[in-house]
Enzyme design. Structure first.
Site, PDB file in Angstrom:
ATOM      1  N   LYS A 258     -22.542  48.494  71.262  1.00 48.69           N
ATOM      2  CA  LYS A 258     -21.639  48.950  69.969  1.00 48.69           C
ATOM      3  C   LYS A 258     -22.735  48.604  68.828  1.00 48.69           C
ATOM      4  O   LYS A 258     -22.455  49.300  67.751  1.00 48.69           O
ATOM      5  CB  LYS A 258     -20.561  47.898  69.936  1.00 48.69           C
TER       6      LYS A 258
HETATM    7  N1  GLU Z   1     -12.492  46.001  77.909  1.00 46.36           N
HETATM    8  C1  GLU Z   1     -13.868  46.072  78.581  1.00 46.36           C
HETATM    9  C2  GLU Z   1     -15.053  46.708  77.963  1.00 46.36           C
HETATM   10  O1  GLU Z   1     -14.737  47.338  76.691  1.00 46.36           O
HETATM   11  C3  GLU Z   1     -13.715  47.067  79.902  1.00 46.36           C
HETATM   12  C4  GLU Z   1     -13.245  46.149  80.897  1.00 46.36           C
HETATM   13  C5  GLU Z   1     -12.851  46.669  82.345  1.00 46.36           C
HETATM   14  O2  GLU Z   1     -13.025  47.931  82.350  1.00 46.36           O
HETATM   15  O3  GLU Z   1     -12.595  46.190  83.387  1.00 46.36           O
HETATM   16  O4  GLU Z   1     -16.090  46.740  78.248  1.00 46.36           O
END
Ligand code: GLU
Length: 326
Positions: A258
């Site tokens: 990010k």
């Molecule tokens: N929320 C996690 C991320 O943005 C992804 C988690 C998952 O896919 O299990 O990296």
């Protein structure tokens, strides 16, 4: 191993810690294709469980950016659905219920180690990407010591007793994986001492309660999967089919993250780049498009099968980016 029967169900699970960047878009596109190509149901779940890292303002923009990119979903915070709510921050009761079940069978223990103690651990040698294994210090505390520490006002995290466990599973892309939990972080935390529920517990509970049968996500998350499978077994949940996909890298061979602000969908859109061009580039890198020619996710469906998911990390070059901008 318990398996799901019936219709495929997948999920897109963005964390609102910043705008969606090309690396996320790559993973979401491949997850979307692998569900939609089998006429499956798709859930959008916002993983905003960590109050320090999540920012409310990104929740709205990430849904908007994903729609602009050409993806859709059947259930999510903006449209509701049978498994609502779809924001993890609103699902605390589900996580607490699962935690109580684990506590009731003595699968957990309180951990009083301070951040400082754990930071010190972080400098010890550890298996790359697995996190520093927790050495089990508080596992050995007896009931009397625990009571005395609680009495003295010490706050405790909750950890899962699992470091003696080994998990095997077949990843749809990476093949057979066998991992000892001792090498995947040891007894990992389910709830931090400040009350924040861990990613591992929240994701496991949500995937199960939402009926997710297929998980497509970056291979950087692979070390978490054995932990989630251990939790599924203890909680009596089915195990989804996992496909851990390769990553999109920058020029220097680092994972796109990010902090690459110029590579967010939002920024590209502001620069006048069309979503179809971005999909064209990413699908070409994934081997689904003979050139970088513009295309929509929908148009890729007939050429897609989950077995064709890419096997190797891909590098986004300056040339690739230059060709995106009109
Ligand atoms: N929320 C996690 C991320 O943005 C992804 C988690 C998952 O896919 O299990 O990296």
């Amino acid at each position: 191993m318990q398996q799901h029967a019936g219709r495929v169900c997948g999920r897109l699970a963005p964390s609102p810690t910043g705008h969606i960047h090309l690396g996320n878009a790559w993973a979401f596109l491949l997850a979307w294709l692998s569900v939609r190509s089998r006429k499956g149901r798709l859930i959008l779940r916002v993983e905003d469980i960590d109050p320090q890292r999540s920012k409310g303002e990104f929740t709205g923009t990430l849904l908007e950016d994903l729609r602009w990119f050409g993806l859709d979903w059947d259930e999510g915070p903006d449209i509701g659905g049978p498994a609502q709510p779809y924001l993890q921050s609103l699902r605390m009761a589900c996580y607490e219920e699962a935690l109580a079940r684990l506590e009731a069978v003595d699968a957990t223990y309180p951990c009083f180690c301070t951040r400082r103690e754990l930071r010190h651990l972080a400098s010890a040698p550890h298996v790359e990407d697995m996190g520093t294994p927790y050495p089990g210090t508080c596992r050995r505390l007896d009931g009397e010591k625990q009571a005395a520490l609680f009495e003295a006002g010490r706050r405790a995290a909750v950890r899962l007793r699992c470091s003696g466990t080994t998990v095997s599973f077949v990843d749809g892309l990476q093949g057979e994986i066998r991992a000892s939990l001792a090498d995947c972080g040891g007894d990992f935390a389910l709830r931090r001492s400040d009350g924040v529920i861990s990613y591992q517990l929240a994701v496991t509970v949500d995937d199960a309660l939402m009926g997710v049968t297929d998980v497509v996500r970056g291979r950087d998350i692979l070390p978490s999967t054995p932990r989630q499978i251990v939790l599924q077994r203890l909680l009596g949940y089915a195990t989804p089919v996992y496909r851990h996909i390769p990553l999109l890298l920058d020029n220097g061979g680092n994972r796109l993250a990010k902090r690459h602000q110029s590579l967010t969908l939002r920024k590209l859109r502001q620069e006048g780049v069309e979503a179809r061009r971005v999909v064209g580039l990413l699908s070409h890198m994934a081997g689904l498009n003979p050139s970088e020619m513009s295309v929509s996710p929908q148009e890729l469906l007939p050429r897609f099968a989950p077995e064709n998911l890419p096997k190797h990390d891909q590098c986004v070059t300056e040339d690739n980016l230059r060709r995106l901008v009109p």
